[in-house]
Design a protein around this motif. Structure first.
Motif, PDB file in Angstrom:
ATOM      1  N   VAL A  24       0.842  -1.200   0.000  1.00  0.00           N
ATOM      2  CA  VAL A  24       0.000   0.000   0.000  1.00  0.00           C
ATOM      3  C   VAL A  24       0.878   1.252   0.000  1.00  0.00           C
ATOM      4  O   VAL A  24       0.619   2.212  -0.739  1.00  0.00           O
ATOM      5  N   GLY A  25       1.932   1.251   0.800  1.00  0.00           N
ATOM      6  CA  GLY A  25       2.841   2.398   0.849  1.00  0.00           C
ATOM      7  C   GLY A  25       3.513   2.669  -0.482  1.00  0.00           C
ATOM      8  O   GLY A  25       3.730   3.826  -0.865  1.00  0.00           O
ATOM      9  N   LEU A  26       3.850   1.608  -1.203  1.00  0.00           N
ATOM     10  CA  LEU A  26       4.486   1.784  -2.515  1.00  0.00           C
ATOM     11  C   LEU A  26       3.512   2.255  -3.584  1.00  0.00           C
ATOM     12  O   LEU A  26       3.899   2.988  -4.495  1.00  0.00           O
ATOM     13  N   THR A  27       2.269   1.821  -3.488  1.00  0.00           N
ATOM     14  CA  THR A  27       1.337   2.081  -4.589  1.00  0.00           C
ATOM     15  C   THR A  27       0.418   3.272  -4.364  1.00  0.00           C
ATOM     16  O   THR A  27      -0.172   3.778  -5.323  1.00  0.00           O
ATOM     17  N   PHE A  28       0.280   3.747  -3.129  1.00  0.00           N
ATOM     18  CA  PHE A  28      -0.735   4.761  -2.841  1.00  0.00           C
ATOM     19  C   PHE A  28      -0.502   6.078  -3.592  1.00  0.00           C
ATOM     20  O   PHE A  28      -1.384   6.541  -4.313  1.00  0.00           O
ATOM     21  N   LEU A  29       0.653   6.662  -3.437  1.00  0.00           N
ATOM     22  CA  LEU A  29       0.893   7.959  -4.088  1.00  0.00           C
ATOM     23  C   LEU A  29       0.890   7.868  -5.611  1.00  0.00           C
ATOM     24  O   LEU A  29       0.270   8.719  -6.269  1.00  0.00           O
ATOM     25  N   PRO A  30       1.539   6.871  -6.219  1.00  0.00           N
ATOM     26  CA  PRO A  30       1.435   6.783  -7.684  1.00  0.00           C
ATOM     27  C   PRO A  30      -0.004   6.591  -8.166  1.00  0.00           C
ATOM     28  O   PRO A  30      -0.393   7.163  -9.191  1.00  0.00           O
ATOM     29  N   MET A  31      -0.794   5.827  -7.428  1.00  0.00           N
ATOM     30  CA  MET A  31      -2.187   5.645  -7.833  1.00  0.00           C
ATOM     31  C   MET A  31      -2.989   6.930  -7.658  1.00  0.00           C
ATOM     32  O   MET A  31      -3.879   7.218  -8.458  1.00  0.00           O
ATOM     33  N   MET A  32      -2.680   7.688  -6.612  1.00  0.00           N
ATOM     34  CA  MET A  32      -3.380   8.964  -6.413  1.00  0.00           C
ATOM     35  C   MET A  32      -3.072   9.937  -7.550  1.00  0.00           C
ATOM     36  O   MET A  32      -3.931  10.727  -7.939  1.00  0.00           O
ATOM     37  N   LEU A  34      -2.059   8.945 -10.696  1.00  0.00           N
ATOM     38  CA  LEU A  34      -2.565   8.350 -11.938  1.00  0.00           C
ATOM     39  C   LEU A  34      -4.091   8.381 -11.971  1.00  0.00           C
ATOM     40  O   LEU A  34      -4.690   8.728 -12.994  1.00  0.00           O
ATOM     41  N   LEU A  35      -4.711   8.008 -10.893  1.00  0.00           N
ATOM     42  CA  LEU A  35      -6.172   8.004 -10.773  1.00  0.00           C
ATOM     43  C   LEU A  35      -6.564   9.164  -9.865  1.00  0.00           C
ATOM     44  O   LEU A  35      -5.735   9.950  -9.446  1.00  0.00           O
ATOM     45  N   ASN A  36      -7.809   9.255  -9.516  1.00  0.00           N
ATOM     46  CA  ASN A  36      -8.199  10.225  -8.504  1.00  0.00           C
ATOM     47  C   ASN A  36      -8.425   9.489  -7.182  1.00  0.00           C
ATOM     48  O   ASN A  36      -8.413   8.253  -7.152  1.00  0.00           O
ATOM     49  N   PRO A  37      -8.624  10.181  -6.078  1.00  0.00           N
ATOM     50  CA  PRO A  37      -8.780   9.493  -4.786  1.00  0.00           C
ATOM     51  C   PRO A  37      -9.915   8.475  -4.764  1.00  0.00           C
ATOM     52  O   PRO A  37      -9.774   7.401  -4.177  1.00  0.00           O
TER      53      PRO A  37
END
Length: 89
Positions: A24-32, A34-37
């Protein structure tokens, strides 16, 4: 033997928890970015739902069983077939 099983169980739970938090720590910011919240949290919710469904389908029901009965159920693997054949309360 029971103490060793409890230690292995605790070790597994701790590693799964830390591993999940790492992912989750690795993917959260890049997903935020790339996608929206909303979509980010929706994707995490889908992953949680998939995990719940897999656990519900695969892991045998142990409600109402004594420890010895659980050992018998799980001795030859997961005991899924035996769990499905047991009557539910």
């Amino acid at each position: 033997e029971e103490v060793i099983q409890r230690q292995l169980s605790a070790f597994s739970r701790i590693n799964i928890n830390w591993g999940s938090n790492f992912v989750v720590g690795l993917t959260f910011l890049p997903m935020m970015e790339l996608l929206n919240p909303s979509w980010t949290f929706a994707l995490y919710a889908l992953v949680c739902l998939a995990g719940w469904v897999c656990t519900w389908k695969i892991y045998p029901e142990t409600k109402g069983l004594e420890l010895e009965d659980m050992r018998e159920l799980l001795k030859d693997g997961w005991g899924v077939q035996e769990s499905l054949n047991r009557p539910t309360n």
